[in-house]
Scaffold this motif. Structure first.
Motif, short mmCIF file in Angstrom:
data_model
loop_
_atom_site.label_atom_id
_atom_site.label_comp_id
_atom_site.label_asym_id
_atom_site.label_seq_id
_atom_site.Cartn_x
_atom_site.Cartn_y
_atom_site.Cartn_z
N GLY A 39 0.87 -1.20 0.19
CA GLY A 39 0.08 -0.13 -0.08
C GLY A 39 0.87 1.38 -0.03
O GLY A 39 2.07 1.05 0.20
N THR A 40 0.23 2.31 -0.11
CA THR A 40 1.05 3.45 -0.14
C THR A 40 1.28 4.35 1.34
O THR A 40 2.43 4.74 1.75
CB THR A 40 0.32 4.78 -1.23
N ASP A 41 0.41 4.09 2.14
CA ASP A 41 0.55 4.79 3.41
C ASP A 41 0.35 4.03 4.61
O ASP A 41 -0.65 3.00 4.43
CB ASP A 41 -0.10 6.18 3.25
N GLY A 42 0.90 4.32 5.64
CA GLY A 42 0.42 3.77 6.77
C GLY A 42 1.07 2.21 6.96
O GLY A 42 0.64 1.38 7.65
N ILE A 43 2.14 1.98 6.13
CA ILE A 43 2.69 0.64 6.10
C ILE A 43 3.81 0.65 7.03
O ILE A 43 4.80 1.27 7.00
CB ILE A 43 3.27 0.34 4.56
N THR A 44 3.66 -0.18 8.08
CA THR A 44 4.77 -0.42 9.23
C THR A 44 5.01 -1.85 9.15
O THR A 44 4.34 -2.63 8.92
CB THR A 44 4.07 -0.09 10.62
N LEU A 45 6.20 -2.08 9.90
CA LEU A 45 6.57 -3.33 10.24
C LEU A 45 5.45 -4.10 10.88
O LEU A 45 5.52 -5.23 10.61
CB LEU A 45 8.16 -3.40 11.01
N GLU A 46 4.99 -3.44 12.04
CA GLU A 46 4.08 -4.08 12.63
C GLU A 46 2.86 -4.77 11.97
O GLU A 46 2.35 -6.01 12.05
CB GLU A 46 3.64 -3.39 13.65
N ASN A 47 2.25 -3.85 11.03
CA ASN A 47 0.96 -4.37 10.17
C ASN A 47 1.31 -5.38 9.24
O ASN A 47 0.66 -6.19 8.71
CB ASN A 47 -0.03 -3.25 9.75
N VAL A 48 2.58 -5.30 8.68
CA VAL A 48 3.07 -6.20 7.75
C VAL A 48 3.45 -7.57 8.38
O VAL A 48 3.02 -8.69 7.66
CB VAL A 48 4.56 -5.57 7.05
N LEU A 49 3.89 -7.71 9.38
CA LEU A 49 4.21 -8.94 10.07
C LEU A 49 2.86 -9.37 10.34
O LEU A 49 2.72 -10.75 10.47
CB LEU A 49 5.05 -8.55 11.47
N ASP A 50 2.03 -8.63 10.98
CA ASP A 50 0.67 -9.27 11.41
C ASP A 50 -0.19 -10.05 10.12
O ASP A 50 -0.33 -11.09 10.18
CB ASP A 50 -0.36 -8.02 11.99
N LEU A 51 -0.32 -9.07 9.08
CA LEU A 51 -0.80 -9.69 7.77
C LEU A 51 -0.02 -11.03 7.33
O LEU A 51 -0.36 -12.04 6.93
CB LEU A 51 -0.99 -8.79 6.80
N MET A 52 1.33 -10.97 7.40
CA MET A 52 2.13 -12.13 6.57
C MET A 52 1.79 -13.26 7.86
O MET A 52 1.53 -14.31 7.23
CB MET A 52 3.62 -11.64 7.02
N ALA A 53 1.80 -13.17 8.98
CA ALA A 53 1.64 -14.29 9.75
C ALA A 53 0.18 -14.89 9.47
O ALA A 53 -0.17 -16.33 9.51
CB ALA A 53 1.59 -13.99 11.12
N ARG A 54 -0.71 -14.20 9.03
CA ARG A 54 -2.14 -14.56 8.88
C ARG A 54 -2.22 -15.35 7.58
O ARG A 54 -3.01 -16.03 7.42
CB ARG A 54 -3.18 -13.41 9.01
N VAL A 55 -1.63 -14.76 6.44
CA VAL A 55 -1.77 -15.41 5.26
C VAL A 55 -0.90 -16.55 5.18
O VAL A 55 -1.13 -17.56 4.31
CB VAL A 55 -1.53 -14.25 4.12
N ARG A 56 0.31 -16.68 5.94
CA ARG A 56 1.23 -17.93 5.79
C ARG A 56 0.50 -19.15 6.26
O ARG A 56 1.29 -20.11 5.81
CB ARG A 56 2.52 -17.65 6.79
N ARG A 57 -0.57 -19.13 6.83
CA ARG A 57 -1.30 -20.45 6.93
C ARG A 57 -1.78 -20.82 5.68
O ARG A 57 -2.31 -22.30 5.71
CB ARG A 57 -2.54 -20.27 7.88
N TYR A 58 -1.79 -20.39 4.64
CA TYR A 58 -2.21 -20.68 3.45
C TYR A 58 -1.02 -21.03 2.47
O TYR A 58 -0.03 -20.63 2.73
CB TYR A 58 -3.42 -19.87 2.77
N THR A 59 -1.59 -21.72 1.39
CA THR A 59 -0.26 -22.10 0.32
C THR A 59 -0.05 -21.11 -0.63
O THR A 59 0.87 -21.28 -1.50
CB THR A 59 -0.56 -23.53 -0.20
N VAL A 60 -0.81 -20.07 -0.71
CA VAL A 60 -0.89 -19.20 -1.93
C VAL A 60 0.37 -18.43 -1.73
O VAL A 60 1.06 -17.84 -0.65
CB VAL A 60 -2.16 -18.13 -1.79
N PRO A 61 1.07 -18.18 -3.03
CA PRO A 61 2.35 -17.37 -2.79
C PRO A 61 1.90 -15.89 -2.54
O PRO A 61 1.08 -15.32 -2.75
CB PRO A 61 2.86 -17.39 -4.36
N CYS A 62 2.98 -15.42 -1.74
CA CYS A 62 2.86 -14.19 -0.98
C CYS A 62 3.94 -13.21 -1.14
O CYS A 62 5.07 -13.50 -1.21
CB CYS A 62 2.60 -14.66 0.60
N ILE A 63 3.83 -12.13 -1.63
CA ILE A 63 4.91 -11.23 -2.06
C ILE A 63 4.81 -9.85 -1.15
O ILE A 63 3.65 -9.35 -1.26
CB ILE A 63 4.67 -10.99 -3.80
#
Ligand SMILES: CC(C)=CCC/C(C)=C/CC/C(C)=C/CC/C(C)=C/CC/C(C)=C/CC/C(C)=C/CC/C(C)=C/COP(=O)(O)OP(=O)(O)O
Ligand SMILES: O=P(O)(O)OC[C@@H](O)CO
Ligand SMILES: [Mg+2]
Length: 227
Positions: A39-63
């Motif tokens: 995204g363009t704004d409000g992108i922090t390490l905290e919210n990226v880590l949170d989303l990454m942890a949630r999508v990592r339960r699935y097999t879809v490639p994640c970039i």
């Protein structure tokens, strides 16, 4: 599937926006080729880590599409680095990239990094205002950026970005006809399966973002529409 040349569809999830577990599961299990986190704004390490942890339960490639250096973290399948070719400020074309590579270049795994040549065409989107993009472009201007991305810079991705607004299919068509090897990503304003299909007739990869948050059902229908 980490080969972008085999993709047709991607969802872009914004770490700065709320999505329930239930909706996230539907996105991850939708059959899309990839999730782009960015995204363009409000992108922090905290919210990226949170989303990454949630999508990592699935097999879809994640970039991770990097928009701030502070939010880069290991754990993604690939990293996209945007360079806004029609920005009027050098910082968004090569400036921040130079700073980052100077500091981290020796430890970067270049195999997992792809640079995207962005051309932003919606003057009202955040990405255009943040990067001071010159959006007042003719089709020939846009084609020239595409040619530069492919022939001069040898970039793997040319990204036609209309973020928040449905773009001009005629321009997407012209750009596709200009490119030979660089993959054409189209993103912006897709709100229906029909629109996804129209853009997918020309773009190699159609990226669907905001509609995820306002009409999940319509977002999910775009996946099958591009096949
Ligand atoms: C794995 C690991 C730990 C590696 C470490 C090594 C490392 C640090 C690598 C990074 C190296 C590097 C070169 C980084 C680039 C640094 C950087 C900050 C570049 C600038 C990127 C840029 C041009 C950002 C501008 C904004 C932009 C184009 C964002 C792309 C996403 C986008 C357009 C989102 C759409 O947002 P929008 O729709 O406008 O917003 P809303 O929906 O919220 O309205
Ligand atoms: O959010 P929308 O308008 O779907 O655009 C998708 C993507 O191109 C944004 O970077
Ligand atoms: Mg967005």
């Amino acid at each position: 599937m980490y080969d972008i040349n085999e993709w047709r569809h991607a969802f872009k999830l914004d770490p700065n926006k709320y999505i329930s577990d239930e909706d996230l599961e539907k996105i991850c299990e939708s059959g899309t080729d990839a999730l782009i986190i960015g995204g363009t704004d409000g992108i922090t390490l905290e919210n990226v880590l949170d989303l990454m942890a949630r999508v990592r339960r699935y097999t879809v490639p994640c970039i991770l599409e990097i928009s701030t250096i502070e939010s880069v973290t290991p754990g993604f399948d690939l990293y996209f680095i945007p360079s806004v070719l029609n920005s009027t400020e050098v910082k968004w074309i090569t400036g921040l990239h130079h700073e980052a590579v100077k500091e981290y270049g020796d430890i970067m795994n270049w195999e997992e990094i792809l640079v995207q040549g962005y051309c932003i065409l919606n003057d009202e989107c955040k990405a255009a205002s943040v990067t001071a993009a010159n959006t007042d472009l003719t089709a020939d201007d846009v084609r020239a950026y595409a040619m530069m991305a492919e022939k001069m810079l040898h970039l793997p991705i040319f990204y036609l970005e209309y973020s928040g607004k449905y773009g001009d299919p005629a321009i997407v068509k012209e750009v596709k006809e200009t490119l030979e090897t660089t993959a054409l990503f189209y993103g912006g304003g897709i709100q229906s399966a029909q629109q996804a299909k129209e853009m997918a007739a020309y773009a190699d990869v159609v990226v669907v973002g905001n509609i995820i948050y306002s009409d999940l059902k319509a977002a999910l229908q775009t996946v099958e529409a591009v096949r």
